[in-house]
Structures are given as structure tokens and as C-alpha cells.
Design an enzyme around this catalytic site. Structure first.
Site, mmCIF file in Angstrom:
data_model
loop_
_atom_site.group_PDB
_atom_site.id
_atom_site.type_symbol
_atom_site.label_atom_id
_atom_site.label_comp_id
_atom_site.label_asym_id
_atom_site.label_seq_id
_atom_site.Cartn_x
_atom_site.Cartn_y
_atom_site.Cartn_z
ATOM 1 N N ASP A 219 -20.868 1.237 -13.474
ATOM 2 C CA ASP A 219 -20.872 0.139 -14.281
ATOM 3 C C ASP A 219 -19.750 -0.823 -14.226
ATOM 4 O O ASP A 219 -18.666 -0.224 -14.160
ATOM 5 C CB ASP A 219 -20.921 0.769 -15.652
ATOM 6 C CG ASP A 219 -22.559 1.266 -16.222
ATOM 7 O OD1 ASP A 219 -23.084 0.615 -15.520
ATOM 8 O OD2 ASP A 219 -22.401 2.317 -16.708
ATOM 9 N N ASP B 265 -30.384 1.145 -14.055
ATOM 10 C CA ASP B 265 -30.009 1.412 -15.389
ATOM 11 C C ASP B 265 -30.115 0.167 -16.365
ATOM 12 O O ASP B 265 -29.817 0.261 -17.534
ATOM 13 C CB ASP B 265 -28.555 1.524 -15.461
ATOM 14 C CG ASP B 265 -28.148 2.260 -16.766
ATOM 15 O OD1 ASP B 265 -28.691 2.893 -17.442
ATOM 16 O OD2 ASP B 265 -26.790 2.066 -16.910
ATOM 17 N N HIS C 28 -25.194 -5.505 -17.024
ATOM 18 C CA HIS C 28 -25.967 -4.822 -17.834
ATOM 19 C C HIS C 28 -25.321 -3.977 -19.099
ATOM 20 O O HIS C 28 -25.902 -3.424 -19.997
ATOM 21 C CB HIS C 28 -27.072 -4.019 -17.307
ATOM 22 C CG HIS C 28 -26.495 -2.756 -16.501
ATOM 23 N ND1 HIS C 28 -26.439 -2.541 -15.369
ATOM 24 C CD2 HIS C 28 -26.354 -1.563 -17.039
ATOM 25 C CE1 HIS C 28 -25.930 -1.523 -14.952
ATOM 26 N NE2 HIS C 28 -25.807 -0.705 -16.038
HETATM 27 ZN ZN ZN Z 1 -25.317 1.201 -15.844
#
Ligand code: ZN
Length: 1072
Positions: free
Chosen positions: A271, A381, A589
Site C-alpha cells: 500500500d 485491492d 486506494h
Molecule cells: Zn491495498
């Protein structure tokens, strides 16, 4: 009869426990296979000497800086911290003679993330301390130690955070005061045979547990595992081989050659910011990817894929030698860049142009540094996938899509695994959702069994993708996963597995599956519906940045292409690219959806401030180039319309500007709230500037009176020549009467602009989720104070104060101008709540089974009822600038300037305004907020309306030009730069200079209402030649002529006819 087999058959569950206990690291690890993993282990001096330097504060110094510092002695057992600090260890190793002939590993467990560096500053591999499946603490020093090893020196950079940041994010916000124990530092000689037995058994034991219990293979697995336990004698190393003989005999039975084929690909979901700041992601990327390069040396079959050009660019900047090694492995086909986008972005909130830029920036980066663009769009994701993505993906040179996130749906199970996803315009892309339902598989037999068992399209395809490797916080695949994969590659009872480029999977499906099922429209994610609303400032800034960059880019293009330009304006291509990269980065995201920690939003706020300052500077420089510099004693105020149609507005100008206007009109007004002067700007042509004084002179023809009348009961009536609006003493609209249509919009007994405060306590994911039960529990906010703020003649307004709680209050200005039936609501909220959601609702006398919501480059319809579970699941949906509820002949649109969470149930529309989650950011949305929404009633259905244009205008104010001469010195400047005629359903969205080509520019348009169109585009910029291009600015289908592709020059003009299909996005490249 064999005594052992009889016991096995009578007690399979006991035997399964026995063999499970034999491989575990817990209670029995001093008597089971774990005792066979190492031949030797030593620690402490003289074998290992440690020194440490702790970086000040939360600095993340470079290797070069760190190694020059003064190191102090360190030892195992010491604590290091607090959270987010960095500690560099200088490690002196002397491999003792007793290791001669053996492989030697350096084991380093700081219970945190770390990176091993060579003495020359080469990042070698990442380490992850602590327990669990992410544990990775071994750095191989040599495959075979000599008797007289020279001393070694290297460095370990310890970051005081785990893979998932600091603390338990699901329970509470991040902990700022965590200290990490350096729990072990050792030299070890692993026993390869012991490890091999462990990995064999990990596969065999799980096959015994997960295969159908009545299957022969399950029994055989249990017998093999049990036999291996019986054969193993911990005091006799030779028995490891005997035990392996049993497990290998079992594993070597080949699988069915016609059986299910799994295409495995290593990956490491990082991430880009989440429970750690962006700065830590830069190091996570290096740690995770360097580890993969090390694995590639030992496992030639290993394939690893990584997405997000931004992470590659960071790596190129911070770790250039590591980047070069990745390029080598990419050439060799082992390291596979994928996805094609700048980051793995949210797909709900970014605009159409933002999605285009994600690909433009991403694909160009991959092409430049890896020689090719990506053909697989990769978002494992992201929280839902909008209906325009298939077209955008196609236009960005990709054709395949991967995700698995819809397996998280909390209401309906998505019915397909491998299918054609058909978008809003009919474009389709081959889509696959890994049936293992994870992007972080651990390479265990059960996951492969699920790949087959949960596959929903086996009638048409007999293959699936399998993404393995630790992720979210990075880490990636580890050696045990690759070992298990080798054992599972071709063994009876499991699908066959091969490691492959994902493209190979998709091509195989394409070539062999002619009957794929289809899914039309958005891939709505039935979870994380709170992400349309959480971190509302971020969403506001994203919206503003998108439109500001649009203006800046368009005007810079006009200036650079010479139209009225003075003195050679240089298009700031690099600076615009930098700003778009920041916008795209913040669309990651977990950033714009609102699910990151406080630190991320601090960084994000700084980036947006940079965007606003820098993009405004570009815009203003372009304006000075186009219109000449401001002349202090020259012309007065002008307004520039950067939308593509004629528009009228009431403009608020500073009092000083007003004194310089030659108005000749009494149609001016001082705004009560701030003393600004309101003047009308009527019929300003699209893409054109006009002096405001002339507009004012024209105004009396257009501006009707507006009035406000108060009644004794505390209610008020706002009225102009279009509508009459009654606002009750609570600030709610009781009547909205359209005079032309002779129609009352509010049903008897109902109201609009009703504030509702919901209990907003999700099941688990605090910042992410609004749950369906939240809609059951709310209270209406009453007790407003309403007073008159402005009395006309241009704008009449009411000031409304709505107490929300003891700690929170909303104030609102409801205003009606003399030029439109649109009612505007300017809100200012001081918000201090705990797990509450503030919504505003509007009930209309309109009958429709569907409502229309704006999405990227278009609009889609969703049900207004909850007939089925699929309809019900959409109790909260994402829309961009508007939602619209229309029936035959009439409709009402709800416009907004930064909100995304919408709902329409029956004839009630609602808009989610603010939430109050406490994790992972305990400060989320606390404090002051300013935002706007509006009601826009219109004749006709949505597709007969001009709602798209009205919503655009609501977000794009007229640009005020102070003291520029827009009519005089620069010939032609008062004429429109562009015009689009003949098709009111076509929107000209973007104008930019072409990439790598200062002599060409791009015009991007889209069909906004869902019909065909023939639009006439006229450009006043040089346009000798035109070519239809994709988002990457490459010619579309080069073999076809412009006419074949629906574009042609009109005779004797600078105009081009462009044909559109419904919701088509068309980019044209004009060359001078
Ligand atoms: Zn993610």
C-alpha cells in the site's frame, strides 16, 4: 495385518493432530521436525559484534549519511524506538571454524522491519522480525563456509515499525510509543535436509486435512505424513532422509494432465500509504523487492510481479542500483512490471481524466524504463470498479483486468471468476478474479484446492491465477512458499501449478475459451461504502485539484500554441506532470478513500497545498501570456469561461475591483456574509473571456428579480421568475414550485434539505464502512434558526443554523439567484462527533425506479428500490458531481462540489456529508468543513436535461481576470479558443500539450448522456492535421483513415466533425 495402518484408519483425526504437531513451532518444537532445521547456531562475541547509530527524530537518512556517524556498542536484548525511528547497525561477523563446509546464515530479529546493506552501500535484502508467516530473518552469508573465513562487515537499517505500521489498527489508532526488542542475532548453519522434510510435510499434512476426506489421496497423504513421523528419530540425522523418502514417494505421483491449471505469480502488495507514511513506503519497496531479487537467484522458475509506477520511480530515485538490478531481472522475464497505472488507485472518486492520467503516467514510465507498456490492469485491492474502466483500460493499451476484492462483498457473492467485463460504452476487457480469493496466498495446498473449488466458470475455462506472497505492508514471497510451490507443481490431488507471466494466463483463456460469460456495468463493491465520505477534506482537495489542473493545462496549451501568446510561453510540461503525479499519488486506494493514518493526511495536505499554489501559478502565467500582463490603470475585471458552453453566473468580486467597473447598472449587490460585490455575468461564451462591464450592461435583459419574504411563523419564501421555494422554521424546504412547469416538487407532508444524524458504527472496518443497519437508526436535526441574509436584487438568501449536538453545529446559506431555478446550499460545519454520519435528504414528487449518477466520463443508473439483494446492497453508492431523479417530462438533480456518498430510496435522495470514524485516524474529519450542494430542477428526463453542464459549472467557477485587456491588444483573444456545437451531449473535458511534442496538442471529449452524436469541434489553435489517438496519445488503429474513425474536416473551415457513440471518450491530436 499392519498394526500401524489399523491405528491410522481408526483414528484419522487423532493422526491428523499428530502430524500437525510434528511440523509446528509451538509446544512440541523441541521434539519434532523443528529440531532438524539447524546443525549449528552461535551468537554473541567473538562471532558477532554489534554497533548502532540511532537517527534523530523520525529521519530516514541515506546509507551514505548513516555510515559516517558515530556508532556505539549494542547488544541483543536492547530495546529500540519509539515508533517510526530508524537505527543503523554496523555488524562485524567472524564465522567460526566449526562452520567449515556448511552453509551459513545471519539471523537478525529486531521484531520490526529492517534492511541489510553491503559495506559499499548496496541494499541486499529486507528482513521482517517477529513471528508468523511474515517472519523473514535469515540472510545467507555463504553456501559453504571455509575453515578460515575472513571477518565480514555489513549494515542493518532497522525501522521501528512492523509490516503493518505501529500498533493494532483494527482496535485503535496507531501507537506512537512502541519500542522494539532486538531479540536475536545469530550465525546458523541450516540443515537443508531438515528444511526439505519440513516443506514436504507442510504440503502433505495439509493435503491430508483439506482434500475430501473420502478421497484416496487424502488417506494416502495422512499415511505418508504419519509414516514420516514414525521414521524420524531426532537423535539420528540420517532418519530425516528416510522420512523424506516416504513424503517424496507420495508427492511424486503426478497430477491429472487435463486437470485444472493454476498460473502462480509472486507479488507483494505494498500500500503506497496506509498504516505508515509515504516515506516508509519508499523503504518498504526497496526491502520487499530486493528480497525478491535474492530469491530469483535460487529459484529460476520464480516469477514476481509489481505494480504502481510511483513505487518504481521512488526506487529509481532512492535506490538506483537496485532499480538497475530490477531492470535486468525484468529483461530476463522474472521481474514483471504490471498494471500500467501510476498507483493502484481508488476507482470511485477520481475523475475520468484522473483515471486517464493514472495510465498515461504509469504506462509511459513502464515503456521508458522497461521497454513496454502493461497489458494487464491490476487492482487486487481497490474498493470497487467503475463502469467506464473497460473503455479507459482499452484506450490505455491494456486488455486484461485482474482483481479479487469483490470476494469481500458482504451481501452477494459475485457470480463469475473469468468473464468479459463490459463497460458503460460497450467496451469489454477479459477479467479474472482469483478464485483463491486473496492476493497474499502462502502457497498452501488448501489455497490451490480453493482455486478449483471456488472457480465459478469451469464450464468455459479450466485455469486460474494464483497470487502468492505477503502483502499490504510489503514483504512478498518467502523461500518456504517457493519450496512448497515446487512440491505442489504436479502432484495428484492438487491442480497443476506453474509460475508464469499473468499475460500467459489471459492469452490462454482468450485462445481457448470462446463462450465466456459477461458482466455489464460497474463492479460495485459491497463493502467499504464509507470510503465515499471519510476524510472529506481529501475529497474536496482532490476535486479542486482535478479542475484547477484542467484550467491550468488548457490555458498553458493555448498560451504555448501561440494563440494570442506574447513572448514565447514555454509549456511547463515537467511541472504539470509533477502535479498530476501528486494528484494521482493521493488517489491511492487508502488515501483518497479515507482509510489511512493521521500522518498520511498531514503529508497529503502538504501535497495538495503544493498543487494549488503551483497550478494556480501556471494558470496565471498562461493568462498573462494570452491576455498580456495586468495593466493597473487599464482595463477592469473580466471573466473567463473555461467550460465549453455559454453560461451565466452571479460573480462575487472584491469591492476594490468593483470601483473600477463602468457598470451603468444598478444590478449589483453587496453580499451580507463577506461584503463581496455581486455582479451578473450573463451569456459568457465557452472557452472565452469577456469584460464584466459589458456583461453587466447586458444583464438587465436577462436578470429577473429575486426576493425573499419572511412570515410570522418563522418560514420564508424565496422567489424568482422560475421558482418559488418555501423554507420552514427548521430550515427545511416544504415547497419548491416550478412556475413554468406549474409543478410542486415536494410531496405534501414531506420535505427537502432535511439533516439526519445516523449512528455509524460498522462491523469491523471503522473508516471504511457504513453498514446497512446504519440506515435504520438516525434522528432528524431540528431546532434551526433561520434568518434572512441577502434580499436581492441578484441573490436572495437565508442563513440557517442547525445544532447537531453539544459539540457540533452546522450553518448554512440557502440562496436563490435571479437567473436560475437552481437553489444553492453553502455549508459550514464544526464537526466533533464519534461514529456518527451526517446526511441531508430530499424527498421529491417524482416517480422512478432508477436514479442517475455521474461517474467518470458519463453517468449510470441504479435502482431506487431494494427488490433483490443486489439492489439492497447498493444502499450507499458513489456519484461524482451529481445525482438525478427524473420521470417522464421532469427531474431534479442534486449537485455537489466535493461529496461522493449518495443514496436514493423511493423518491428520497440523500447525500452523505460527514462521518466520524476513529481508526485508523483518530482525528478523521474532526473540525471545520466547508462544502456546497445544490438543487437543480429541470424539464425533461436526465438525458433531455443539461444537468451535466450545470454540475460542471457548479464546480468550475468563472476565472476572474483583473486588469487584463481581453479585447484589445491581443488580436483574437476575445474569441473562443475552442467551440463544440451541434451536439449538446458532448463535453470537451481536457486540452493539453502532447507528450514529448511541443508542436501538437490533445483535445479530449466525451459523450455525457448516453447517445450518439455528431459534434463540430472548432479550434482557434493551429490545427493543420488531426489524428484520433488513445489515452497514451498513440494513433488509434493506424490502418484506418480519419473518415473511417468518424472524424472529418468540414470544408473551408477550421472545424472538424467528430462522431460519438454513447459514452465514448475521444482524444484528438492536433498538429500545427
Ligand atoms: Zn491495498
Amino acid at each position: 495385518m499392519d498394526r500401524h495402518m489399523s491405528y491410522l484408519q481408526k483414528h484419522p483425526s487423532i493422526t491428523r493432530s499428530r502430524v500437525n504437531n510434528f511440523i509446528g513451532g509451538g509446544q512440541w518444537s523441541d521434539v519434532n521436525v523443528q529440531t532438524a532445521l539447524y546443525d549449528l547456531r552461535v551468537s554473541g562475541e567473538p562471532h558477532i559484534r554489534l554497533e548502532v547509530w540511532s537517527a534523530p527524530g523520525q529521519e530516514r537518512p541515506t546509507f551514505g549519511h548513516a555510515v559516517r556517524q558515530k556508532f556505539r556498542p549494542a547488544k541483543v536484548g536492547q530495546m529500540f524506538g519509539p515508533s517510526w525511528t530508524t537505527h543503523w547497525f554496523r555488524v562485524h561477523v567472524q564465522i567460526p571454524a566449526q562452520f567449515a563446509g556448511k552453509p551459513v546464515q545471519f539471523l537478525f530479529d529486531s521484531n520490526s522491519e529492517a534492511m541489510v546493506w553491503s559495506p559499499s552501500g548496496e541494499p541486499i535484502m529486507g528482513l521482517t522480525g517477529g513471528g508468523g508467516g511474515e517472519r523473514h530473518v535469515d540472510y545467507a552469508l555463504t553456501p559453504c563456509a571455509a575453515a578460515d573465513e575472513a571477518p565480514r562487515l555489513f549494515f542493518v537499517e532497522v525501522a521501528c515499525n512492523g509490516l503493518f505500521g505501529n500498533g493494532n489498527f483494527t482496535q485503535r489508532p496507531q501507537d506512537r510509543d512502541i519500542y522494539y526488542r532486538l531479540s536475536s542475532v545469530e550465525l546458523a548453519a541450516p540443515n537443508p535436509a531438515g528444511w526439505a522434510l519440513l516443506h514436504d510435510l507442510e504440503v502433505v499434512v495439509e493435503m491430508a486435512g483439506r482434500l475430501p476426506q473420502e478421497s484416496p489421496r487424502s488417506w494416502q497423504a495422512l499415511a505418508a505424513a504419519n509414516g514420516a513421523v514414525n521414521a524420524f528419530e531426532r537423535s539420528d540425522p540420517a532418519t530425516v532422509e528416510a522420512a523424506r523418502g516416504i513424503t517424496q514417494e507420495f508427492l511424486s505421483v503426478p497430477g491429472n494432465p487435463a486437470g485444472h491449471q493454476v498460473y502462480a505469480i509472486g507479488n507483494c502488495h505494498i500500500d503506497t500509504a496506509w498504516l505508515w507514511p509515504f516515506a516508509e513506503t519508499r523503504r518498504k519497496t526497496a526491502r520487499s523487492w530486493s528480497t525478491q531479487l535474492t530469491l530469483m537467484e535460487s529459484y529460476p522458475e520464480y516469477r514476481f510481479t509489481a505494480s504502481q509506477a510511483q513505487q518504481f520511480e521512488w526506487l529509481l530515485h532512492d535506490y538506483p542500483s537496485l532499480f538497475a538490478r530490477i531492470q535486468d531481472k525484468a529483461k530476463a522475464g522474472q521481474f514483471i512490471p504490471i498494471g500500467g497505472t501510476w498507483v493502484e488507485m481508488d476507482c470511485n472518486i477520481p475523475s475520468g481524466e484522473s483515471l486517464a492520467r493514472q495510465f498515461l503516467l504509469g504506462q509511459r514510465f513502464f515503456k521508458k524504463h522497461f521497454g513496454q507498456t502493461c497489458d494487464v490492469f491490476w487492482l487486487p485491492d481497490t474498493f470497487g470498479y467503475s463502469s467506464q474502466l473497460p473503455q479507459i483500460v482499452r484506450l490505455a493499451g491494456a486488455r486484461y483486468f485482474f482483481t479479487q476484492k469483490l470476494s469481500w462483498n458482504n451481501i452477494n457473492r459475485f457470480p463469475h471468476t473469468t468473464f468479459r467485463w463490459i463497460g458503460l460504452d460497450g467496451s469489454h476487457i477479459l477479467t479474472h478474479m482469483a478464485p483463491s480469493e486473496t492476493y497474499g496466498a502462502q502457497c498452501r495446498p488448501g489455497e490451490l484446492i480453493d482455486s478449483l473449488g471456488r472457480h465459478k466458470d469451469l464450464a468455459y475455462t479450466n485455469e486460474s491465477l494464483f497470487l502468492f506472497g505477503n502483502g499490504d505492508g510489503g514483504g512478498g514471497p518467502l523461500r518456504p512458499m517457493l519450496e512448497r510451490l515446487r512440491r505442489m507443481a504436479n502432484t495428484d490431488g492438487l491442480p497443476r501449478v506453474k509460475q508464469a507471466h499473468p499475460r500467459e494466463f489471459y492469452r490462454h483463456v482468450e485462445d481457448n475459451s470462446k463462450q465466456l460469460v459477461s458482466w455489464k456495468g460497474e463492479l460495485y463493491f459491497e463493502l467499504h461504502r464509507g470510503t465515499y465520505t471519510s476524510q472529506s477534506n481529501n475529497k474536496l482537495w482532490n476535486r479542486r485539484a482535478e479542475f484547477l489542473l484542467r484550467d491550468a493545462e488548457m490555458l498553458a496549451t493555448v498560451a504555448a500554441m501561440g494563440h494570442g501568446g506574447r513572448g514565447g510561453f514555454v509549456y511547463p510540461a515537467d511541472e504539470l506532470a509533477r502535479l498530476w503525479k501528486l494528484v494521482c499519488l493521493n488517489q491511492f486506494h487508502d488515501v483518497v478513500p479515507g482509510s489511512s493514518i493521521t500522518m498520511v493526511y498531514r503529508d497529503s495536505a502538504e501535497m495538495y497545498a503544493d498543487i494549488f499554489e503551483s497550478a494556480t501559478a501556471i494558470r496565471d502565467r498562461a493568462l498573462s501570456s494570452i491576455y498580456g500582463p495586468p495593466a493597473p490603470h487599464g482595463a477592469g475585471l473580466s471573466v473567463l469561461n473555461t467550460t465549453g458552453w455559454v453560461r451565466s453566473d452571479i460573480v462575487a468580486i472584491p469591492p476594490a475591483e468593483y470601483s473600477r467597473l463602468e457598470t451603468g447598472s444598478d444590478l449589483v449587490q453587496v453580499r451580507a456574509s463577506d461584503g463581496a460585490i455581486l455582479v451578473p455575468a450573463i451569456n459568457v461564451p465557452g472557452f472565452c473571456a469577456q469584460p464584466i462591464d459589458a456583461r453587466i450592461r447586458a444583464a438587465p435583459l436577462e436578470v429577473g428579480a429575486v426576493s425573499v419574504v419572511a412570515s410570522a411563523d418563522g418560514s420564508h419564501v424565496l422567489e424568482n421568475r422560475f421558482v418559488r421555494v418555501a423554507v420552514n422554521a427548521k430550515g427545511q424546504i416544504e415547497s419548491y414550485y416550478d412556475k413554468d412547469a406549474r409543478r410542486e416538487l415536494v410531496p405534501k407532508g414531506a420535505a427537502a434539505n432535511v439533516f439526519e444524524l445516523y449512528d455509524d458504527v460498522p462491523v469491523f472496518w471503522d473508516a471504511w464502512d457504513i453498514e446497512i443497519y446504519a440506515t435504520e437508526k438516525y434522528r432528524q436535526l431540528d431546532g434551526a434558526e433561520v434568518s434572512v441574509a441577502d434580499r436581492g436584487p441578484l441573490v436572495a438568501s437565508l442563513s440557517v443554523r442547525v445544532p447537531i449536538s453539544d459539540g457540533s453545529v452546522l450553518t448554512q446559506t440557502i440562496s436563490l439567484s435571479g437567473i436560475s431555478p437552481r437553489l444553492d446550499f453553502d455549508c459550514d460545519v464544526d464537526w466533533h462527533e464519534n461514529r456518527k454520519c451526517l446526511k441531508v435528504s430530499f424527498t421529491w414528487d417524482i416517480h422512478s425506479d432508477v436514479a442517475t449518477y455521474e461517474t467518470q466520463y458519463g453517468a449510470l443508473q441504479r435502482p431506487t428500490h431494494r427488490n433483490t439483494s443486489w439492489d439492497m446492497a447498493k444502499f450507499e453508492v458513489c456519484a461524482h458531481k451529481f445525482a438525478d431523479l427524473s420521470e417522464f417530462g421532469y427531474g431534479v438533480a442534486l449537485l455537489n462540489d466535493c461529496k461522493y456518498g449518495h443514496a436514493t430510496l423511493g423518491n428520497t435522495m440523500s447525500l452523505s456529508l460527514l462521518r466520524a470514524p476513529k481508526a485508523p485516524d483518530e482525528h478523521c474529519d474532526m473540525g471545520r468543513h466547508q462544502f456546497r450542494y445544490a438543487i437543480y430542477p429541470h424539464a425533461g428526463t436526465f438525458s433531455e436535461s443539461n444537468v451535466v453542464q450545470e454540475a460542471y459549472q457548479f464546480n468550475v467557477p468563472l476565472v476572474q481576470l483583473s486588469a487584463h485587456d481581453v479585447t484589445g491588444a491581443v488580436a483574437g483573444a476575445s474569441r473562443p479558443f475552442f467551440s463544440v456545437t451541434g451536439a449538446r451531449n458532448v463535453v470537451l473535458d481536457t486540452v493539453k500539450l502532447a507528450e514529448d511534442d511541443g508542436a501538437s496538442y490533445i483535445v479530449r471529449m466525451y459523450e455525457a448522456y448516453g447517445g450518439h452524436a455528431r459534434a463540430i469541434l472548432t479550434s482557434r489553435l493551429p490545427a493543420a492535421d488531426v489524428c484520433k489517438v488513445n489515452i497514451l496519445e498513440e494513433p488509434m488503429d493506424g490502418a484506418r483513415s480519419n473518415e473511417d474513425m468518424g472524424i472529418r474536416w468540414l470544408d473551408h473551415s477550421r472545424s472538424l466533425e467528430v462522431q460519438f457513440k454513447p459514452f465514448e471518450v475521444i482524444s484528438l491530436r492536433f498538429s500545427a
